[in-house]
Design a protein around this motif. Structure first.
Motif, PDB file in Angstrom:
ATOM      1  N   LEU A  10     -18.100 -33.657  17.357  1.00  0.00           N
ATOM      2  CA  LEU A  10     -17.287 -34.674  16.699  1.00  0.00           C
ATOM      3  C   LEU A  10     -15.823 -34.522  17.065  1.00  0.00           C
ATOM      4  O   LEU A  10     -15.273 -33.422  17.056  1.00  0.00           O
ATOM      5  CB  LEU A  10     -17.463 -34.588  15.186  1.00  0.00           C
ATOM      6  CG  LEU A  10     -18.858 -34.897  14.654  1.00  0.00           C
ATOM      7  CD1 LEU A  10     -18.893 -34.764  13.145  1.00  0.00           C
ATOM      8  CD2 LEU A  10     -19.323 -36.286  15.089  1.00  0.00           C
ATOM      9  N   PHE A  11     -15.212 -35.670  17.357  1.00  0.00           N
ATOM     10  CA  PHE A  11     -13.802 -35.714  17.716  1.00  0.00           C
ATOM     11  C   PHE A  11     -13.119 -36.819  16.929  1.00  0.00           C
ATOM     12  O   PHE A  11     -13.687 -37.903  16.756  1.00  0.00           O
ATOM     13  CB  PHE A  11     -13.632 -36.024  19.214  1.00  0.00           C
ATOM     14  CG  PHE A  11     -14.087 -34.906  20.118  1.00  0.00           C
ATOM     15  CD1 PHE A  11     -13.169 -33.974  20.583  1.00  0.00           C
ATOM     16  CD2 PHE A  11     -15.405 -34.792  20.494  1.00  0.00           C
ATOM     17  CE1 PHE A  11     -13.576 -32.950  21.413  1.00  0.00           C
ATOM     18  CE2 PHE A  11     -15.822 -33.770  21.329  1.00  0.00           C
ATOM     19  CZ  PHE A  11     -14.903 -32.846  21.788  1.00  0.00           C
ATOM     20  N   ASP A  23       0.799 -44.547  22.246  1.00  0.00           N
ATOM     21  CA  ASP A  23       1.014 -45.772  23.010  1.00  0.00           C
ATOM     22  C   ASP A  23      -0.308 -46.518  23.006  1.00  0.00           C
ATOM     23  O   ASP A  23      -0.919 -46.678  21.972  1.00  0.00           O
ATOM     24  CB  ASP A  23       1.509 -45.495  24.430  1.00  0.00           C
ATOM     25  CG  ASP A  23       3.020 -45.290  24.499  1.00  0.00           C
ATOM     26  OD1 ASP A  23       3.736 -45.805  23.632  1.00  0.00           O
ATOM     27  OD2 ASP A  23       3.470 -44.605  25.428  1.00  0.00           O
ATOM     28  N   LYS A  24      -0.779 -46.909  24.170  1.00  0.00           N
ATOM     29  CA  LYS A  24      -2.070 -47.602  24.247  1.00  0.00           C
ATOM     30  C   LYS A  24      -3.161 -46.681  24.776  1.00  0.00           C
ATOM     31  O   LYS A  24      -4.283 -47.107  25.010  1.00  0.00           O
ATOM     32  CB  LYS A  24      -1.933 -48.835  25.130  1.00  0.00           C
ATOM     33  CG  LYS A  24      -0.994 -49.877  24.543  1.00  0.00           C
ATOM     34  CD  LYS A  24      -0.999 -51.137  25.339  1.00  0.00           C
ATOM     35  CE  LYS A  24      -0.012 -52.177  24.898  1.00  0.00           C
ATOM     36  NZ  LYS A  24       0.457 -52.211  23.590  1.00  0.00           N
ATOM     37  N   ASP A  25      -2.833 -45.397  24.960  1.00  0.00           N
ATOM     38  CA  ASP A  25      -3.791 -44.431  25.489  1.00  0.00           C
ATOM     39  C   ASP A  25      -4.594 -43.808  24.358  1.00  0.00           C
ATOM     40  O   ASP A  25      -4.069 -43.480  23.298  1.00  0.00           O
ATOM     41  CB  ASP A  25      -3.074 -43.334  26.275  1.00  0.00           C
ATOM     42  CG  ASP A  25      -2.394 -43.880  27.515  1.00  0.00           C
ATOM     43  OD1 ASP A  25      -2.946 -44.796  28.146  1.00  0.00           O
ATOM     44  OD2 ASP A  25      -1.299 -43.393  27.852  1.00  0.00           O
ATOM     45  N   SER A  26      -5.883 -43.609  24.620  1.00  0.00           N
ATOM     46  CA  SER A  26      -6.789 -43.042  23.635  1.00  0.00           C
ATOM     47  C   SER A  26      -6.942 -41.544  23.857  1.00  0.00           C
ATOM     48  O   SER A  26      -7.221 -41.094  24.973  1.00  0.00           O
ATOM     49  CB  SER A  26      -8.150 -43.732  23.735  1.00  0.00           C
ATOM     50  OG  SER A  26      -9.006 -43.275  22.718  1.00  0.00           O
ATOM     51  N   PHE A  27      -6.767 -40.786  22.795  1.00  0.00           N
ATOM     52  CA  PHE A  27      -6.882 -39.340  22.829  1.00  0.00           C
ATOM     53  C   PHE A  27      -7.934 -38.902  21.826  1.00  0.00           C
ATOM     54  O   PHE A  27      -8.295 -39.649  20.919  1.00  0.00           O
ATOM     55  CB  PHE A  27      -5.541 -38.676  22.475  1.00  0.00           C
ATOM     56  CG  PHE A  27      -4.507 -38.828  23.543  1.00  0.00           C
ATOM     57  CD1 PHE A  27      -4.340 -37.845  24.514  1.00  0.00           C
ATOM     58  CD2 PHE A  27      -3.691 -39.945  23.591  1.00  0.00           C
ATOM     59  CE1 PHE A  27      -3.391 -37.976  25.499  1.00  0.00           C
ATOM     60  CE2 PHE A  27      -2.732 -40.088  24.580  1.00  0.00           C
ATOM     61  CZ  PHE A  27      -2.584 -39.103  25.536  1.00  0.00           C
ATOM     62  N   ALA A  28      -8.404 -37.666  21.995  1.00  0.00           N
ATOM     63  CA  ALA A  28      -9.391 -37.106  21.071  1.00  0.00           C
ATOM     64  C   ALA A  28      -9.012 -35.666  20.769  1.00  0.00           C
ATOM     65  O   ALA A  28      -8.452 -34.961  21.611  1.00  0.00           O
ATOM     66  CB  ALA A  28     -10.787 -37.173  21.679  1.00  0.00           C
ATOM     67  N   LEU A  29      -9.317 -35.247  19.565  1.00  0.00           N
ATOM     68  CA  LEU A  29      -9.067 -33.884  19.110  1.00  0.00           C
ATOM     69  C   LEU A  29     -10.325 -33.428  18.375  1.00  0.00           C
ATOM     70  O   LEU A  29     -10.848 -34.164  17.529  1.00  0.00           O
ATOM     71  CB  LEU A  29      -7.866 -33.880  18.162  1.00  0.00           C
ATOM     72  CG  LEU A  29      -7.341 -32.550  17.674  1.00  0.00           C
ATOM     73  CD1 LEU A  29      -6.773 -31.728  18.828  1.00  0.00           C
ATOM     74  CD2 LEU A  29      -6.261 -32.776  16.623  1.00  0.00           C
ATOM     75  N   CYS A  36      -7.398 -31.010  28.101  1.00  0.00           N
ATOM     76  CA  CYS A  36      -8.369 -30.011  28.555  1.00  0.00           C
ATOM     77  C   CYS A  36      -9.668 -30.626  29.025  1.00  0.00           C
ATOM     78  O   CYS A  36     -10.475 -29.941  29.651  1.00  0.00           O
ATOM     79  CB  CYS A  36      -8.628 -28.988  27.463  1.00  0.00           C
ATOM     80  SG  CYS A  36      -9.235 -29.710  25.935  1.00  0.00           S
ATOM     81  N   ALA A  37      -9.892 -31.908  28.746  1.00  0.00           N
ATOM     82  CA  ALA A  37     -11.112 -32.581  29.198  1.00  0.00           C
ATOM     83  C   ALA A  37     -10.891 -34.091  29.125  1.00  0.00           C
ATOM     84  O   ALA A  37      -9.981 -34.565  28.443  1.00  0.00           O
ATOM     85  CB  ALA A  37     -12.304 -32.185  28.334  1.00  0.00           C
ATOM     86  N   ILE A  38     -11.743 -34.794  29.852  1.00  0.00           N
ATOM     87  CA  ILE A  38     -11.787 -36.250  29.775  1.00  0.00           C
ATOM     88  C   ILE A  38     -13.143 -36.593  29.174  1.00  0.00           C
ATOM     89  O   ILE A  38     -14.174 -36.070  29.600  1.00  0.00           O
ATOM     90  CB  ILE A  38     -11.640 -36.903  31.170  1.00  0.00           C
ATOM     91  CG1 ILE A  38     -10.343 -36.459  31.854  1.00  0.00           C
ATOM     92  CG2 ILE A  38     -11.736 -38.425  31.065  1.00  0.00           C
ATOM     93  CD1 ILE A  38      -9.073 -36.905  31.163  1.00  0.00           C
ATOM     94  N   VAL A  72     -12.423 -44.326  27.900  1.00  0.00           N
ATOM     95  CA  VAL A  72     -12.119 -43.001  28.429  1.00  0.00           C
ATOM     96  C   VAL A  72     -11.042 -42.413  27.530  1.00  0.00           C
ATOM     97  O   VAL A  72     -10.025 -43.057  27.250  1.00  0.00           O
ATOM     98  CB  VAL A  72     -11.614 -43.074  29.886  1.00  0.00           C
ATOM     99  CG1 VAL A  72     -11.169 -41.712  30.377  1.00  0.00           C
ATOM    100  CG2 VAL A  72     -12.695 -43.636  30.790  1.00  0.00           C
ATOM    101  N   ARG A  73     -11.299 -41.206  27.040  1.00  0.00           N
ATOM    102  CA  ARG A  73     -10.355 -40.566  26.126  1.00  0.00           C
ATOM    103  C   ARG A  73      -9.933 -39.223  26.696  1.00  0.00           C
ATOM    104  O   ARG A  73     -10.748 -38.512  27.277  1.00  0.00           O
ATOM    105  CB  ARG A  73     -10.997 -40.349  24.765  1.00  0.00           C
ATOM    106  CG  ARG A  73     -11.529 -41.616  24.135  1.00  0.00           C
ATOM    107  CD  ARG A  73     -12.227 -41.315  22.815  1.00  0.00           C
ATOM    108  NE  ARG A  73     -13.045 -42.383  22.340  1.00  0.00           N
ATOM    109  CZ  ARG A  73     -12.618 -43.413  21.625  1.00  0.00           C
ATOM    110  NH1 ARG A  73     -11.356 -43.506  21.309  1.00  0.00           N
ATOM    111  NH2 ARG A  73     -13.452 -44.341  21.210  1.00  0.00           N
TER     112      ARG A  73
END
Length: 164
Positions: free
Chosen positions: A16-17, A23-29, A129-131, A138-139
């Protein structure tokens, strides 16, 4: 699903992330490092800090350092909107906040959809650290320690979900 994920109701084998926008970029943690998500709070600037360090906030009696994630990753200060919020992280019992433009959702990303980032593609002090492939999206998966500049745990430990 967000509330259940934040309360630790994660099933075996789930990756789970928490996903969010800068901005308009998607990130995950990795959700394991998300303590809570809070609305914007008053932030008190701390003198002589790095430019991306917004300051500290008082969250129910706890003093939490807050970084501007857009400034950390892009060098541009976040223009706060009604969708902006602070992701409070927990790495090894230490809390810190990340100001983001918008929180999206909690997603389960299969291990085979997490692609390693080559040394030349990491950039940004190894923050990415990953895509992650998530359907058509794509995050960029962030390493919590690298983003916060703590460097205590090593990239693999603060990039992917904790072992259950």
């Amino acid at each position: 699903m967000l509330d259940a994920a934040l309360e630790g109701e994660q099933e075996e084998g789930e990756n789970l992330f928490l996903t969010f926008l800068v901005d308009k970029d998607s990130f995950a943690l990795a959700i394991d490092y998300v303590h809570e998500i809070v609305q914007l709070q008053p932030i008190v600037p701390v003198p002589q800090q790095q430019a991306h360090m917004k300051g500290v906030m008082n969250l129910r009696g706890d003093i939490i350092p807050v970084i501007d994630l857009k400034h950390r990753l892009r060098g541009v200060e976040t223009q706060t909107t009604d969708r902006a919020c602070i992701i409070v992280t927990d790495v090894g019992g230490e809390h810190a906040g990340m100001l983001v433009d918008e929180v999206s959702e909690v997603v389960n990303i299969k291990q085979e959809d997490l692609l390693p980032v080559t040394e030349t593609g990491k950039g940004l002090d190894n923050c990415v650290c990953a895509i992650a492939r998530d359907g058509e999206c794509v995050r960029m998966v962030l390493d919590c320690d690298a983003v916060l500049g703590q460097g205590q745990h090593g990239m693999a430990e603060t990039c992917l979900p904790l072992s259950h």
